[in-house]
Motif scaffolding. Sequence first.
Motif, PDB file in Angstrom:
ATOM      1  N   ALA A 130       0.806  -1.221   0.000  1.00 29.68           N
ATOM      2  CA  ALA A 130       0.000   0.000   0.000  1.00 29.68           C
ATOM      3  C   ALA A 130       0.838   1.270   0.000  1.00 29.68           C
ATOM      4  O   ALA A 130       0.509   2.249  -0.685  1.00 29.68           O
ATOM      5  CB  ALA A 130      -0.955  -0.002   1.195  1.00 29.68           C
ATOM      6  N   ALA A 157       0.604   4.107  -2.901  1.00 29.73           N
ATOM      7  CA  ALA A 157       0.298   5.515  -2.628  1.00 29.73           C
ATOM      8  C   ALA A 157       1.359   6.426  -3.236  1.00 29.73           C
ATOM      9  O   ALA A 157       1.041   7.493  -3.795  1.00 29.73           O
ATOM     10  CB  ALA A 157       0.180   5.743  -1.122  1.00 29.73           C
ATOM     11  N   THR A 187      -4.356   4.289  -0.248  1.00 32.34           N
ATOM     12  CA  THR A 187      -3.536   4.511  -1.438  1.00 32.34           C
ATOM     13  C   THR A 187      -4.028   5.615  -2.371  1.00 32.34           C
ATOM     14  O   THR A 187      -3.223   6.207  -3.087  1.00 32.34           O
ATOM     15  CB  THR A 187      -3.441   3.225  -2.272  1.00 32.34           C
TER      16      THR A 187
END
Length: 248
Positions: free
Chosen positions: A159, A163, A193
């Motif tokens: 994640a 992001a 994200t």
Amino acid sequence: MSCVLEVCVDDIAGLDAAQQGGADRIELCSSLGCGGLTPSAGLMAEAARRSLPVIALIRPRSGGFVYSEAEARVMQHDIARAAELGLAGVAIGALTPERQLDLALLERLIRAAAGRLQLTLHRAFDLVREPGAALEAAIALGFQRVLTSGGAPTAPAGAAQLAALVRQSQGRIRILAGSGIRPDNVAGLLAATGVHEVHASCRAPARETPEGELLALGFSEAQAWLCAADTVRAMHLQIRSHGTPKAH
């Protein structure tokens, strides 16, 4: 911007289930058990009859993504066939032995699409040494999206990298999060994200036990997994309940 749900399927039953469950887009392949391979021309033709946009995975064999000249020719032919059959796009990827994007081969594959297909850079991206540089290269090549787990075994585990890729993309390319995404974790992934597209198989164990003779002769697996319309619906419900992801 609403979130797009892409469901990957490898047979006719999966096509039906994904459509019935409300998928926004299909990634079509064969052999999901090894991460997906190029679907047959017949399966592509059948998928082209459906109302959903269909992206064909172009991957001639299992294993890594460093390809020979003969394999490159196979992929070019399969891409041209996908365009002829009227599919919406293809998912492609290729690496050098140094784990950089193979720009020369990718340019060849893109030329085979002849401007008629959407272009997804598939999860070969997750093996590159420098994701930021690879993302810029994908943008320069003209890809519409990158399918990635953030370089981790699953998208939830990657994640933080997802992001970062969303922030870097600045709307120039879409980040399609994939691997290990389920109805019980998709909302959290969107929140963490900022991705606007998710990719999932939405599979569940097959309810029917394979026939003994088929199993004994090696024609069936002891436990088959099938795309389930109920799982697709549940994924959509969680996405809608989360709302539009915020940009990171």
